[in-house]
Design a protein around this motif. Structure first.
Motif, short mmCIF file in Angstrom:
data_model
loop_
_atom_site.label_atom_id
_atom_site.label_comp_id
_atom_site.label_asym_id
_atom_site.label_seq_id
_atom_site.Cartn_x
_atom_site.Cartn_y
_atom_site.Cartn_z
N THR A 69 0.85 -1.19 0.00
CA THR A 69 0.00 0.00 0.00
C THR A 69 0.88 1.24 0.00
OG1 THR A 69 -1.68 -1.20 1.26
CG2 THR A 69 -1.90 1.19 1.13
N LEU A 70 0.53 2.20 -0.85
CA LEU A 70 1.34 3.40 -1.02
C LEU A 70 0.48 4.64 -0.87
CD1 LEU A 70 3.08 2.35 -4.37
CD2 LEU A 70 3.94 1.92 -2.08
N VAL A 71 1.12 5.73 -0.43
CA VAL A 71 0.52 7.06 -0.53
C VAL A 71 1.33 7.82 -1.56
CG1 VAL A 71 1.88 7.88 1.45
CG2 VAL A 71 -0.11 9.18 0.67
N VAL A 72 0.64 8.36 -2.56
CA VAL A 72 1.29 9.00 -3.71
C VAL A 72 0.81 10.45 -3.79
CG1 VAL A 72 1.69 8.91 -6.19
CG2 VAL A 72 1.35 6.79 -4.91
N GLY A 73 1.73 11.39 -3.87
CA GLY A 73 1.40 12.80 -3.99
C GLY A 73 1.64 13.31 -5.39
N ASN A 74 0.68 14.08 -5.93
CA ASN A 74 0.86 14.62 -7.28
C ASN A 74 1.18 16.11 -7.24
OD1 ASN A 74 -1.58 16.11 -7.06
ND2 ASN A 74 -2.78 14.46 -7.97
N CYS A 75 1.34 16.70 -8.42
CA CYS A 75 1.79 18.08 -8.53
C CYS A 75 0.69 19.11 -8.27
CB CYS A 75 2.40 18.33 -9.91
SG CYS A 75 3.90 17.37 -10.23
N LEU A 76 -0.56 18.66 -8.09
CA LEU A 76 -1.66 19.57 -7.81
C LEU A 76 -2.06 19.60 -6.35
CD1 LEU A 76 -4.03 19.06 -10.89
CD2 LEU A 76 -2.28 20.79 -10.53
N GLY A 77 -1.37 18.84 -5.51
CA GLY A 77 -1.68 18.83 -4.09
C GLY A 77 -2.58 17.71 -3.64
N ASP A 78 -2.87 16.74 -4.50
CA ASP A 78 -3.69 15.59 -4.12
C ASP A 78 -2.80 14.44 -3.67
OD1 ASP A 78 -5.74 17.12 -5.14
OD2 ASP A 78 -5.68 16.15 -7.10
N VAL A 79 -3.36 13.57 -2.82
CA VAL A 79 -2.69 12.32 -2.48
C VAL A 79 -3.62 11.16 -2.85
CG1 VAL A 79 -1.27 13.27 -0.64
CG2 VAL A 79 -3.52 12.36 -0.09
N ALA A 80 -3.04 10.14 -3.42
CA ALA A 80 -3.77 8.94 -3.81
C ALA A 80 -3.32 7.77 -2.95
CB ALA A 80 -3.55 8.63 -5.29
N ILE A 81 -4.26 6.97 -2.51
CA ILE A 81 -3.95 5.72 -1.81
C ILE A 81 -3.98 4.61 -2.85
CG2 ILE A 81 -4.54 4.21 0.10
CD1 ILE A 81 -3.75 7.06 0.92
N VAL A 82 -2.86 3.93 -3.03
CA VAL A 82 -2.70 2.92 -4.08
C VAL A 82 -2.39 1.58 -3.44
CG1 VAL A 82 -1.38 2.24 -6.12
CG2 VAL A 82 -1.88 4.66 -5.72
N THR A 103 -4.88 1.94 -11.16
CA THR A 103 -5.63 3.06 -10.62
C THR A 103 -5.47 3.11 -9.10
OG1 THR A 103 -7.64 1.72 -10.43
CG2 THR A 103 -7.30 2.94 -12.49
N HIS A 104 -6.01 4.16 -8.49
CA HIS A 104 -5.91 4.34 -7.04
C HIS A 104 -7.16 3.79 -6.35
CE1 HIS A 104 -7.52 8.21 -8.76
NE2 HIS A 104 -8.52 7.85 -7.96
N GLU A 105 -7.03 3.56 -5.06
CA GLU A 105 -8.17 3.16 -4.25
C GLU A 105 -9.01 4.37 -3.88
OE1 GLU A 105 -8.72 -0.15 -3.55
OE2 GLU A 105 -6.99 -0.43 -4.89
N SER A 106 -8.35 5.48 -3.60
CA SER A 106 -9.05 6.73 -3.26
C SER A 106 -8.13 7.90 -3.55
CB SER A 106 -9.49 6.74 -1.79
OG SER A 106 -8.36 6.61 -0.93
N LEU A 107 -8.74 9.08 -3.77
CA LEU A 107 -8.00 10.29 -4.06
C LEU A 107 -8.50 11.40 -3.14
CD1 LEU A 107 -5.89 11.53 -6.06
CD2 LEU A 107 -7.84 12.31 -7.43
N HIS A 108 -7.56 12.16 -2.55
CA HIS A 108 -7.91 13.15 -1.53
C HIS A 108 -7.21 14.47 -1.84
CE1 HIS A 108 -9.39 9.68 0.77
NE2 HIS A 108 -8.27 9.10 0.39
N LEU A 109 -7.96 15.57 -1.78
CA LEU A 109 -7.40 16.90 -1.99
C LEU A 109 -6.92 17.45 -0.65
CD1 LEU A 109 -6.89 19.42 -3.69
CD2 LEU A 109 -9.25 20.13 -3.23
N LEU A 110 -5.62 17.74 -0.57
CA LEU A 110 -5.03 18.27 0.66
C LEU A 110 -4.72 19.75 0.54
CD1 LEU A 110 -2.57 15.41 1.68
CD2 LEU A 110 -4.97 15.70 2.29
N ASP A 111 -3.93 20.11 -0.47
CA ASP A 111 -3.52 21.49 -0.68
C ASP A 111 -3.47 21.74 -2.18
OD1 ASP A 111 -2.36 23.96 -0.84
OD2 ASP A 111 -0.81 23.57 0.63
N PRO A 112 -4.33 22.61 -2.71
CA PRO A 112 -4.35 22.79 -4.16
C PRO A 112 -3.16 23.54 -4.72
CG PRO A 112 -5.85 24.32 -3.09
CD PRO A 112 -5.32 23.43 -2.01
N LYS A 113 -2.29 24.06 -3.88
CA LYS A 113 -1.18 24.87 -4.37
C LYS A 113 0.10 24.06 -4.58
CE LYS A 113 -2.89 29.15 -2.29
NZ LYS A 113 -2.57 30.26 -1.36
#
Length: 474
Positions: free
Chosen positions: A271-284, A292-302
């Motif tokens: 199980t991984l937590v993956v952060g993208n360039c828009l401030g989201d984290v995905a649980i994979v 694909t991811h199990e879930s996607l969460h918006l943390l910081d849009p900046k």
């Protein structure tokens, strides 16, 4: 002088003058010339064209006195109403699909990719020694809690060995846990992943280069549960797993947004937590079919610079944002408006990294562009974690932003890249006391773009932006 055009009245007058003998022969000849000229000009329609030009050049009536009626104003200008005063949520704007596609560079096709070195002849087999080291794993117990003086002495006994890999700027690096030899992995600017053995004779100076990505490889790590698996993540939106025995790069996760960082969220490293360039984290979850991811969460849009998972309580993870580090509990994440359980304040500029201490997770180490390294006490995970130590360190470089990395063999010491002349890197105790300066040739002036420390041996890897590798080992 412009000739006057002869009209019908003129012709009647001329005829009367001729009848009465009132015109001279010169005047009669002049009138005949005028008549012939008019016939010629009429044949080429010059008079019609002149009239059209006059109509076009005629000045337009002034509109200064035109007044807009009040009713017209009322129809075009609608009253503005504040969404806040109406107790409504602000409207969110979404990028069109064609603009969203520009967030990542075109990546390799989905699915597994063959493990083929690009710096060897086509069809060449992987070296047998690489296969042996790859499956060796760690054979030594973790060297932890040495006396601080002994640890400092061990650092001073390490010697530098330089290597050169013909690649672009290196963004990430990792040590394979095998102890009999030093086997290292690097990720560069163009998406290449390199495997380099100190003193090896395969490839280019002991280096094999592969191309699983098309963008910078910003993060990589060996699975602690299965060291034969190397995971690499890229700005092109792909996360892949290298398995040398199967000679393949597995497709772990694919995103339409560039990926920046990841960490393992389970002890089996599936199980991984993956952060993208828009401030989201995905649980994979790597065991789930597809990429694909199990879930996607918006943390910081900046911004989102780094994620780090607690070493024992895997549901806690830290996120380095713009000026604050937030600690979240993955059991209570929402799609949006995720609330942090603890915050690390005090940074006045962009944070480049934030890592839990490797043994207990009771400390978080941060580096910031305000020229400070900070250590916070996160044992209690209160709403605001207290600051333990602040160390001034120059972060103003052009090619790379130094990041402080914990020594995985200890709970209280870390290494950070240096920017002063031949000081390649500096090792500190959490109290701020300098333990050792890693010094290479005096004429070398390179800033380290990536750092890795061996999990069991006294070995340190520093990667320069030029592609040069520096290994310090006992």
């Amino acid at each position: 002088m412009e000739e006057r055009r002869i009209t019908h009245d003129d012709e009647v007058e001329v005829q009367s003058h001729v009848a009465s003998g009132g015109l001279s022969s010169y005047e009669l000849e002049r009138l005949e010339n005028i008549r012939q000229n008019q016939v010629f000009l009429s044949s080429i329609k010059l008079f019609e064209a002149t009239e059209e030009l006059r109509q076009l050049n005629r000045p337009k009536p002034s509109q200064r006195r035109l007044v807009r009626t009040k009713s017209a104003v009322k129809e075009t200008l609608l009253p503005r109403k504040s969404l806040r005063l109406q107790h409504k949520e602000p409207e969110t704007l979404t990028l069109p699909s064609e603009l969203g596609a520009l967030l990542v560079t075109p990546r390799k096709p989905p699915g597994p990719l063959p493990l083929e070195p690009v710096n060897m002849e086509e069809g060449s087999k992987l070296p047998s020694q690489l296969l042996e080291l790859w499956s060796e794993g760690s054979t030594e117990e973790r060297k932890t809690w040495l006396d601080l003086n002994e640890y400092s002495s061990a650092l001073k006994s390490m010697r530098a060995t330089e290597g050169r890999v013909e690649t672009e700027r290196i963004f990430s690096a990792a040590f394979h846990p095998c102890a009999s030899s030093l086997l290292m992995a690097t990720g560069d600017k163009l998406g290449k992943v390199g495997l380099w053995k100190l003193g090896g004779d395969w490839g280019d100076g002991g280096a094999l280069l592969f191309e699983p990505h098309t963008g910078p490889v910003s993060c990589m790590a060996f699975s602690r549960a299965q060291p034969t698996q190397l995971l690499s993540l890229s700005y092109d939106g792909s996360l892949r797993c290298m398995e040398v025995e199967k000679a393949v790069f597995h497709d772990v996760y694919g995103s339409t947004v560039g990926l920046r960082t990841f960490d393992f969220m389970s002890h089996d490293c599936f199980t991984l937590v993956v952060g993208n360039c828009l401030g989201d984290v995905a649980i994979v979850d790597r065991r789930t079919p597809g990429n694909t991811h199990e879930s996607l969460h918006l943390l910081d849009p900046k911004t989102l610079r780094c994620v780090s998972v607690h070493p024992s309580q895997k549901h806690y993870f830290a996120v380095a944002g713009s000026k604050v580090v937030n600690i979240y509990d993955s059991r209570y994440l929402k799609k949006t408006r995720c609330r942090a359980i603890s915050r690390l304040h005090g940074h006045s500029s962009s944070i480049t990294s934030a890592y839990f201490s490797p043994c207990t997770g009771n400390r978080v180490l941060t580096t910031c562009l305000d020229d400070h390294i900070r250590i916070y006490d996160t044992a209690a995970r209160t709403t605001t974690s207290p600051l333990v130590t602040s160390i001034r360190h120059n972060m103003q470089t052009l090619l790379a932003k130094p990041s402080a990395v914990w020594d995985p063999k200890r709970e209280d010491c870390f290494v950070v890249g240096g920017v002063f002349h031949s000081h390649m890197a500096l090792a500190f105790h959490e109290s701020g006391e300098l333990q050792h300066s890693f010094i290479d040739r005096e004429d070398l002036h390179e800033v380290l773009s990536a750092i890795a420390i061996h999990p069991t041996r006294n070995a340190f890897l520093g990667c320069a932006a030029s592609g040069r590798l520096h290994v310090f080992s006992d």
